[in-house]
Write a protein that holds these residues in place. Structure first.
Motif, PDB file in Angstrom:
ATOM      1  N   ASP A  37       4.473 -25.996  15.905  1.00 11.69           N
ATOM      2  CA  ASP A  37       5.684 -25.202  16.115  1.00 11.69           C
ATOM      3  C   ASP A  37       6.369 -24.925  14.783  1.00 11.69           C
ATOM      4  O   ASP A  37       5.970 -25.438  13.726  1.00 11.69           O
ATOM      5  N   GLY A  38       7.398 -24.075  14.847  1.00  7.76           N
ATOM      6  CA  GLY A  38       8.081 -23.677  13.629  1.00  7.76           C
ATOM      7  C   GLY A  38       8.741 -24.830  12.900  1.00  7.76           C
ATOM      8  O   GLY A  38       8.745 -24.872  11.662  1.00  7.76           O
ATOM      9  N   LEU A  39       9.314 -25.780  13.640  1.00  7.94           N
ATOM     10  CA  LEU A  39       9.996 -26.904  13.007  1.00  7.94           C
ATOM     11  C   LEU A  39       9.043 -27.723  12.145  1.00  7.94           C
ATOM     12  O   LEU A  39       9.383 -28.114  11.022  1.00  7.94           O
ATOM     13  N   SER A  40       7.848 -27.979  12.641  1.00  8.35           N
ATOM     14  CA  SER A  40       6.891 -28.772  11.864  1.00  8.35           C
ATOM     15  C   SER A  40       6.508 -28.060  10.571  1.00  8.35           C
ATOM     16  O   SER A  40       6.316 -28.700   9.525  1.00  8.35           O
ATOM     17  N   LEU A  41       6.425 -26.733  10.612  1.00 11.51           N
ATOM     18  CA  LEU A  41       6.103 -25.987   9.393  1.00 11.51           C
ATOM     19  C   LEU A  41       7.281 -25.994   8.428  1.00 11.51           C
ATOM     20  O   LEU A  41       7.096 -26.145   7.213  1.00 11.51           O
ATOM     21  N   LEU A  42       8.492 -25.846   8.944  1.00 11.42           N
ATOM     22  CA  LEU A  42       9.679 -25.889   8.094  1.00 11.42           C
ATOM     23  C   LEU A  42       9.795 -27.232   7.380  1.00 11.42           C
ATOM     24  O   LEU A  42      10.136 -27.294   6.195  1.00 11.42           O
ATOM     25  N   GLU A  43       9.519 -28.309   8.103  1.00  8.15           N
ATOM     26  CA  GLU A  43       9.590 -29.637   7.501  1.00  8.15           C
ATOM     27  C   GLU A  43       8.544 -29.798   6.406  1.00  8.15           C
ATOM     28  O   GLU A  43       8.821 -30.385   5.334  1.00  8.15           O
ATOM     29  N   ALA A  44       7.346 -29.265   6.650  1.00  4.00           N
ATOM     30  CA  ALA A  44       6.288 -29.352   5.637  1.00  4.00           C
ATOM     31  C   ALA A  44       6.646 -28.529   4.404  1.00  4.00           C
ATOM     32  O   ALA A  44       6.389 -28.956   3.265  1.00  4.00           O
ATOM     33  N   LEU A  45       7.227 -27.356   4.607  1.00  8.69           N
ATOM     34  CA  LEU A  45       7.666 -26.539   3.471  1.00  8.69           C
ATOM     35  C   LEU A  45       8.691 -27.286   2.628  1.00  8.69           C
ATOM     36  O   LEU A  45       8.637 -27.268   1.394  1.00  8.69           O
ATOM     37  N   ALA A  46       9.622 -27.939   3.306  1.00  9.50           N
ATOM     38  CA  ALA A  46      10.648 -28.688   2.586  1.00  9.50           C
ATOM     39  C   ALA A  46      10.031 -29.828   1.773  1.00  9.50           C
ATOM     40  O   ALA A  46      10.446 -30.103   0.635  1.00  9.50           O
ATOM     41  N   LEU A  85       6.926 -29.946   0.564  1.00 14.09           N
ATOM     42  CA  LEU A  85       6.087 -29.435  -0.518  1.00 14.09           C
ATOM     43  C   LEU A  85       6.905 -28.791  -1.624  1.00 14.09           C
ATOM     44  O   LEU A  85       6.484 -28.767  -2.790  1.00 14.09           O
ATOM     45  N   GLY A  86       8.053 -28.234  -1.255  1.00 15.63           N
ATOM     46  CA  GLY A  86       8.801 -27.408  -2.188  1.00 15.63           C
ATOM     47  C   GLY A  86       8.278 -25.980  -2.104  1.00 15.63           C
ATOM     48  O   GLY A  86       7.064 -25.765  -1.938  1.00 15.63           O
ATOM     49  N   HIS A  87       9.169 -25.001  -2.184  1.00 17.29           N
ATOM     50  CA  HIS A  87       8.747 -23.608  -1.984  1.00 17.29           C
ATOM     51  C   HIS A  87       9.703 -22.658  -2.702  1.00 17.29           C
ATOM     52  O   HIS A  87      10.800 -23.073  -3.119  1.00 17.29           O
ATOM     53  N   PRO A  88       9.307 -21.391  -2.863  1.00 15.19           N
ATOM     54  CA  PRO A  88      10.142 -20.436  -3.595  1.00 15.19           C
ATOM     55  C   PRO A  88      11.124 -19.677  -2.711  1.00 15.19           C
ATOM     56  O   PRO A  88      11.809 -18.768  -3.194  1.00 15.19           O
ATOM     57  N   PHE A  89      11.209 -20.026  -1.434  1.00 14.66           N
ATOM     58  CA  PHE A  89      12.002 -19.223  -0.497  1.00 14.66           C
ATOM     59  C   PHE A  89      13.472 -19.625  -0.533  1.00 14.66           C
ATOM     60  O   PHE A  89      13.855 -20.716  -0.106  1.00 14.66           O
ATOM     61  N   THR A  90      14.289 -18.723  -1.039  1.00 12.91           N
ATOM     62  CA  THR A  90      15.724 -18.972  -1.077  1.00 12.91           C
ATOM     63  C   THR A  90      16.372 -18.717   0.280  1.00 12.91           C
ATOM     64  O   THR A  90      17.465 -19.225   0.541  1.00 12.91           O
ATOM     65  N   ARG A  91      15.701 -17.938   1.119  1.00 13.34           N
ATOM     66  CA  ARG A  91      16.204 -17.662   2.462  1.00 13.34           C
ATOM     67  C   ARG A  91      15.031 -17.646   3.436  1.00 13.34           C
ATOM     68  O   ARG A  91      13.972 -17.083   3.126  1.00 13.34           O
ATOM     69  N   ILE A  92      15.234 -18.230   4.612  1.00 11.15           N
ATOM     70  CA  ILE A  92      14.202 -18.266   5.646  1.00 11.15           C
ATOM     71  C   ILE A  92      14.815 -17.787   6.960  1.00 11.15           C
ATOM     72  O   ILE A  92      15.938 -18.167   7.316  1.00 11.15           O
ATOM     73  N   GLY A  93      14.073 -16.942   7.669  1.00  6.96           N
ATOM     74  CA  GLY A  93      14.537 -16.431   8.953  1.00  6.96           C
ATOM     75  C   GLY A  93      13.796 -17.073  10.107  1.00  6.96           C
ATOM     76  O   GLY A  93      12.683 -17.590   9.955  1.00  6.96           O
ATOM     77  N   GLU A 137      -3.833 -23.642   8.934  1.00  4.99           N
ATOM     78  CA  GLU A 137      -4.878 -24.609   9.256  1.00  4.99           C
ATOM     79  C   GLU A 137      -4.623 -26.001   8.698  1.00  4.99           C
ATOM     80  O   GLU A 137      -5.035 -26.992   9.305  1.00  4.99           O
ATOM     81  N   ASN A 138      -3.944 -26.086   7.559  1.00  2.00           N
ATOM     82  CA  ASN A 138      -3.730 -27.397   6.949  1.00  2.00           C
ATOM     83  C   ASN A 138      -2.715 -27.265   5.814  1.00  2.00           C
ATOM     84  O   ASN A 138      -2.238 -26.166   5.503  1.00  2.00           O
ATOM     85  N   LEU A 139      -2.394 -28.395   5.199  1.00  2.00           N
ATOM     86  CA  LEU A 139      -1.441 -28.391   4.100  1.00  2.00           C
ATOM     87  C   LEU A 139      -1.947 -27.582   2.905  1.00  2.00           C
ATOM     88  O   LEU A 139      -1.163 -26.957   2.188  1.00  2.00           O
TER      89      LEU A 139
END
Length: 283
Positions: free
Chosen positions: A115-124, A126-134, A80-82
């Protein structure tokens, strides 16, 4: 047909890939009990549903607490949001979850992520604990997205990702052609092949009922052909599909990294089948 016709290399490839597959679970109350039929530390992928990201993360954290290797689906369209995305990050960090599977999601857009790209960019950002993303792949195409658009989206998302998992497909020809096309176009991400599990029709319909009308429609639309195959005499098991995929799995340039079982929460029957099939490969 069985496995007698397979080469030594093909049998070894299938056996290796089936040693530690991932199992997809839907966030229902039955999920934790279903997971009890899996080996200790098994990899479990928790889907997103219209119940929202909170339900996905709640189950993911609980399963992680049970010692499973958990990969939650992060749905762009359900986020829903950041602030909610930050909550997903915080829950993952606290639960020790280090991998995620990012999808666009077949839902109305709930927030700023279409879409997935917009979420991936937001994760990048914010910083996140995911060492691998599928990421998801579509050997059968997508009912609402053109093939060239799907390919470009995968190209755009590839720098963020460590692997791609194919959506469930019953055709070895479609999967093989898709993987070879991926390599010809220069995408080198390892491929995890999505395989239908073993489920009874009655139990499958129970799952479809419990996930709600809207989700059930999406579920059946995105897995067209599943019901027809399950109601065949003897039901469905993926033996023939796997043996047909064995040349691809044994290919040195295909980059097949594993199998992912779409279990529909029917984990026990799928796991019993996997063990029996592994025994057959070793005969």
């Amino acid at each position: 047909m069985g496995t007698n016709h397979l080469t030594v290399q093909q049998r070894a490839s299938l056996g290796s890939l089936l040693q530690d597959p991932s199992y997809e679970l839907i966030p229902l109350k039955s999920a934790v009990a279903a997971a009890s039929h899996l080996p200790d530390g098994a990899t479990i992928s928790v889907t997103a549903s219209s119940s929202g990201m909170a339900a996905t993360m709640e189950l993911a954290a609980e399963l992680a607490g049970e010692g499973f290797h958990v990969i939650p689906h992060l749905s762009a369209r359900l986020t829903e949001n950041l602030a909610e995305l930050q909550t997903v990050i915080d829950v993952s960090s606290k639960a020790g979850i280090t991998e995620a599977f990012v999808v666009g999601g077949d839902f109305p857009v709930a927030g700023p992520f279409p879409d997935g790209l917009s979420l991936l960019e937001a994760l990048a950002d914010l910083g996140h604990p995911f060492t691998r993303i599928g990421l998801p792949g579509y050997p059968d195409g997508h009912p609402h997205i053109r093939d060239d658009t799907l390919h470009q989206a995968l190209v755009d998302k590839a720098p963020y990702a460590a692997w791609v998992t194919t959506q469930m497909c019953f055709s070895d020809h479609a999967v093989t052609a898709w993987v070879h096309d991926l390599r010809r176009k220069g995408i080198v991400l390892p491929v995890v092949i999505g395989i239908p599990g073993v489920a009874e029709v009655r139990k499958l319909l129970t799952v479809a009922t419990r996930i709600g009308v809207g989700d059930s429609v999406r579920f059946l639309a995105s897995h067209s052909g599943l019901m027809g195959r399950l109601v065949r005499p003897g039901g469905y098991a993926p033996d023939e599909l796997l043996t047909a995929l064995s040349p691809l799995c044994a290919g040195s340039n295909a980059g097949v990294a594993g199998f992912h079982f779409y279990t529909f929460n029917q984990v026990k029957t799928t796991e019993q089948w996997r063990i029996a099939f592994l025994d057959e490969l070793q005969v």
